[in-house]
Design a protein around this motif. Structure first.
Motif, PDB file in Angstrom:
ATOM      1  N   ARG A  67      38.359-105.030  -0.673  1.00 41.81           N
ATOM      2  CA  ARG A  67      39.014-106.254  -1.152  1.00 41.81           C
ATOM      3  C   ARG A  67      38.071-107.012  -2.081  1.00 41.81           C
ATOM      4  O   ARG A  67      36.848-106.822  -2.064  1.00 41.81           O
ATOM      5  N   TRP A  68      38.671-107.879  -2.903  1.00 41.54           N
ATOM      6  CA  TRP A  68      37.901-108.675  -3.849  1.00 41.54           C
ATOM      7  C   TRP A  68      37.763-110.099  -3.332  1.00 41.54           C
ATOM      8  O   TRP A  68      38.700-110.662  -2.775  1.00 41.54           O
ATOM      9  N   GLU A  69      36.562-110.666  -3.508  1.00 41.19           N
ATOM     10  CA  GLU A  69      36.297-112.021  -3.040  1.00 41.19           C
ATOM     11  C   GLU A  69      35.830-112.888  -4.214  1.00 41.19           C
ATOM     12  O   GLU A  69      34.977-112.474  -4.998  1.00 41.19           O
ATOM     13  N   GLY A  70      36.392-114.083  -4.297  1.00 40.33           N
ATOM     14  CA  GLY A  70      35.958-115.052  -5.300  1.00 40.33           C
ATOM     15  C   GLY A  70      35.347-116.260  -4.615  1.00 40.33           C
ATOM     16  O   GLY A  70      35.915-116.785  -3.661  1.00 40.33           O
ATOM     17  N   ARG A  71      34.168-116.696  -5.081  1.00 36.51           N
ATOM     18  CA  ARG A  71      33.476-117.823  -4.463  1.00 36.51           C
ATOM     19  C   ARG A  71      33.222-118.911  -5.500  1.00 36.51           C
ATOM     20  O   ARG A  71      32.970-118.621  -6.668  1.00 36.51           O
TER      21      ARG A  71
ATOM     22  N   GLN B  26      30.481-124.204  -0.066  1.00 40.07           N
ATOM     23  CA  GLN B  26      31.019-122.995  -0.676  1.00 40.07           C
ATOM     24  C   GLN B  26      32.409-122.690  -0.129  1.00 40.07           C
ATOM     25  O   GLN B  26      32.649-122.771   1.077  1.00 40.07           O
ATOM     26  N   GLU B  27      33.333-122.367  -1.025  1.00 37.72           N
ATOM     27  CA  GLU B  27      34.677-121.952  -0.643  1.00 37.72           C
ATOM     28  C   GLU B  27      34.940-120.586  -1.259  1.00 37.72           C
ATOM     29  O   GLU B  27      34.286-120.187  -2.232  1.00 37.72           O
ATOM     30  N   SER B  28      35.894-119.857  -0.686  1.00 39.47           N
ATOM     31  CA  SER B  28      36.179-118.528  -1.211  1.00 39.47           C
ATOM     32  C   SER B  28      37.666-118.211  -1.128  1.00 39.47           C
ATOM     33  O   SER B  28      38.404-118.831  -0.358  1.00 39.47           O
ATOM     34  N   VAL B  29      38.083-117.265  -1.952  1.00 42.02           N
ATOM     35  CA  VAL B  29      39.440-116.729  -1.916  1.00 42.02           C
ATOM     36  C   VAL B  29      39.321-115.213  -1.836  1.00 42.02           C
ATOM     37  O   VAL B  29      38.295-114.638  -2.199  1.00 42.02           O
ATOM     38  N   SER B  30      40.369-114.548  -1.376  1.00 42.41           N
ATOM     39  CA  SER B  30      40.336-113.097  -1.222  1.00 42.41           C
ATOM     40  C   SER B  30      41.643-112.494  -1.708  1.00 42.41           C
ATOM     41  O   SER B  30      42.709-113.120  -1.612  1.00 42.41           O
TER      42      SER B  30
END
Length: 409
Positions: A19-23, A37-41
């Motif tokens: 999976r891809w993670e964006g921070r 820090q926050e992230s999306v997946s």
């Protein structure tokens, strides 16, 4: 592999799960002073990119600090997470983070950014140079830090405060008035040329001759060498393409972009080097990696290759302390000594300028300059030598008289 993005756009990476993670940095915790820090997946990179952009848009305008009155600790952490970390390599980021957390913050972190002066910073540099500093909770370290490390601390802090000036948080950069120690002058270690043969003989016994032969004949960085694939080699033209490197990130091996844009390059090889690489590939023709680990079939661990280097040195009876990276220095030293011009060598090594190469290998170029000076001196001595004077004419009475032919007859 983390994908570099512009400032303020966060970062994207592919996780081991696929999976891809964006921070992205949402703000600063007013209690701890650390960046939030926050992230999306997402399943795909495109979907992750879209989610990340949406999250940043929705959070844009959230105040990073409700008063804007940062401490040095708050600002350094915010600068690192927002401007620095997303745009540098993982290992470099870890180094910067260590400098901020273990050296800058313990010394000046509690000072308000607007009150931070050159004297605060200069005292920190002096203390690092004279006494060293340990992380919070540890005992004071009496071992002084090197000039090189203090200069590195200065570079990190100067960059953070330079951004603070751009953000108009402070009127000027107090680092600019500080005095930093000079560069350390360290004697460069190389594998003695007369011992290279013994070293490579041990490499052949160990089954790693092609790898170490290529290192000594190309000067690749360790991560670049281990990341090579068979398709990177043009056998006919004898050209090797360098465009990636193996690094260790959070305990896992990862293939990333090279150190700098100048590191992406093409390196010409000797026919002997190419023949060895062809023989190496014939041992595992179905593996795309040029030097696969015999244990895993994947990439070699950089640490494992360094351990092999130490074993080869020991088995060859070489007493000099030669790191794997010193094999790169050995190549460069032999190249310069053999007459390779510095601009060509700089390109082969992936340096950003020929000036940097000259500065790195000053000890060799100085010897060459002395040799050149001796040659020029010999030429000039010959050119300015006074000619031998003509011998004087003999006295009149001692000269031979010419008798006319008719009188002789």
């Amino acid at each position: 592999m983390a994908k570099k993005r512009a400032n303020g756009e966060g970062s994207i990476r592919k996780k081991p799960s696929g999976r891809w993670e964006g921070r992205y940095t949402q703000g600063i915790d007013p209690v701890t002073g650390k960046a939030i820090q926050e992230s999306v997946s997402a399943k795909t990179q495109a979907e992750c990119k879209e989610k990340l952009a949406k999250a940043i848009r929705e959070n844009r305008g959230v105040p990073l600090n409700h008063t804007g009155d940062y401490t040095a600790a708050e600002w350094c952490r915010l600068w690192f997470e927002t401007y620095n970390k997303p745009n540098i390599r993982y290992n470099t980021a870890k180094g910067y983070e260590g400098i901020i957390e273990h050296h800058i913050i313990p010394a000046i972190g509690a000072i308000k950014l607007k009150q931070l002066s050159s004297i605060h910073i200069q005292r920190m540099y002096n203390d690092l140079k004279e006494n060293g500093r340990m992380p919070r909770g540890a005992k004071q370290n009496d071992k002084a830090l090197s000039n090189t490390f203090v200069r590195r601390v200065h570079a990190v802090l100067q960059a953070a405060l330079k951004q603070a000036v751009k953000e108009r948080l402070i009127p000027y950069n107090p680092c600019e008035n500080c005095r930093i120690p000079p560069k350390d002058k360290k004697e460069m270690t190389i594998l003695p040329p007369e011992k290279i043969g013994r070293y490579l003989q041990e490499a052949e016994k160990y089954g790693v001759l092609p790898m170490f032969y290529l290192e000594l004949s190309s000067g690749l960085r360790r991560g670049e060498l281990l990341a090579l694939q068979w398709t990177d080699l043009n056998v006919k033209e004898r050209i090797l393409t360098v465009n990636k490197q193996v690094t260790r990130m959070e305990g896992e091996l990862d293939v990333t972009e090279p150190k700098t844009k100048n590191s992406v390059r093409k390196v010409a090889l000797s026919q002997q080097a190419v023949d060895l690489l062809v023989q190496e590939h014939e041992q595992h023709p179905d593996n795309p990696i040029l030097f696969p680990s015999p244990r895993t079939g994947g990439y070699w661990s950089p640490d494992a290759v360094s351990r092999i280097n130490r074993k080869l040195l020991k088995n060859a009876g070489i007493e000099e302390h030669v790191r794997f990276h010193d094999l790169r220095h050995t190549f460069a030293t032999m190249a310069i000594s053999s007459g390779v011009d510095v601009k060509t060598l700089s390109s082969m090594l992936g340096h950003y300028s020929a000036g940097f190469t000259l500065d790195t290998y000053t000890h060799i170029t100085n010897d060459m300059q002395r040799g050149a000076a001796e040659k020029i001196g010999g030429f000039m001595e010959s050119a300015t030598a006074k000619p031998e004077p003509e011998p004087p004419d003999p006295p009149e009475e001692s000269r031979c008289k010419v008798i006319p032919f008719e009188k002789v007859v």
